[in-house]
Design a protein around this motif. Structure first.
Motif, PDB file in Angstrom:
ATOM      1  N   THR A  57       2.730   1.819  28.788  1.00  0.00           N
ATOM      2  CA  THR A  57       3.814   0.839  28.873  1.00  0.00           C
ATOM      3  C   THR A  57       3.251  -0.556  28.639  1.00  0.00           C
ATOM      4  O   THR A  57       2.099  -0.715  28.261  1.00  0.00           O
ATOM      5  N   ILE A  77       2.550  -2.531  30.907  1.00  0.00           N
ATOM      6  CA  ILE A  77       1.604  -2.816  31.988  1.00  0.00           C
ATOM      7  C   ILE A  77       0.216  -2.403  31.493  1.00  0.00           C
ATOM      8  O   ILE A  77      -0.016  -1.252  31.129  1.00  0.00           O
ATOM      9  N   TRP A  78      -0.735  -3.328  31.466  1.00  0.00           N
ATOM     10  CA  TRP A  78      -2.029  -3.101  30.829  1.00  0.00           C
ATOM     11  C   TRP A  78      -2.804  -1.937  31.429  1.00  0.00           C
ATOM     12  O   TRP A  78      -3.567  -1.263  30.732  1.00  0.00           O
ATOM     13  N   THR A 101      -1.862   0.955  32.230  1.00  0.00           N
ATOM     14  CA  THR A 101      -1.480   2.242  31.654  1.00  0.00           C
ATOM     15  C   THR A 101      -2.189   2.521  30.330  1.00  0.00           C
ATOM     16  O   THR A 101      -2.144   3.655  29.840  1.00  0.00           O
TER      17      THR A 101
END
Length: 190
Positions: free
Chosen positions: A112, A114-115, A117
């Motif tokens: 996603t 969000i880094w 992930t």
């Protein structure tokens, strides 16, 4: 039957973190056994129980990107067993299989915005590059970087037994690489 399934579901849901750490313990045990294997076929075979414990631990801990790429890694190892020898043609097959299952892992659960992930995907990619290496020394050196990223991911996800296992593997890998480099340097001096 339905009542038993509801009870099982509520039990797993209530104890998911503890169960994920139990799976992490088995991940540790199987990984230490795997690490001490000396041939590519044994390493690939031991990847199966290691991968299963990783998938279960991460799934129970809601680490879906890590679980999907652990599934991809385990499937890739299973498919690579016939190509375990160090032939150049087998190297091509190992690369294709690794890429194919990596794409499948990303399709199952894509990273996603969000880094964090993205870390399992980077670790997976480095792991497959390591598996494609011809020499064990080069394979382990690449795996050092993959393991470091995986440690970071599990620390951020609070999956501590997997993180501890990866720290042990990192230590053993550094020891292995150091011994191999030391032996090759001493051999060249003689």
């Amino acid at each position: 039957m339905h009542h038993e399934l509801l009870w099982l579901h509520s039990f797993v849901e209530a104890h998911a973190y503890i169960l994920s750490q139990v799976m992490g313990f088995f991940f540790l045990v199987f990984n230490v056994i795997r690490f001490h294997q000396t041939d590519r076929k044994s390493i690939l075979l031991w990847a199966l129980p290691v991968g299963l414990m990783s998938i279960l631990s991460q799934s129970l801990n809601n680490q879906w990107q890590g679980a999907s790429l652990s599934l991809a890694s385990t499937s890739s190892a299973l498919m690579q067993i016939p190509f375990y020898k160090k032939h150049k043609t087998h190297k091509g097959f190992r690369i294709v299989i690794g890429v194919m299952f990596g794409i499948l892992g990303v399709i199952i659960c894509p990273p996603t915005a969000i880094w964090v992930t993205w870390l399992p995907l980077i670790a997976y990619t480095l792991g497959r590059i390591g598996e494609a290496m011809h020499s064990f020394l080069h394979m382990r050196i690449v795996w050092l970087f993959s393991t470091t990223i995986y440690i970071w991911y599990n620390a951020l996800s609070h999956n501590f037994l997997i993180m501890i296992t990866e720290c042990i593997i990192l230590f053993l890998s550094i020891r292995f690489v150091y011994a191999q480099v030391k032996d090759s340097v001493l051999w060249k001096l003689v």
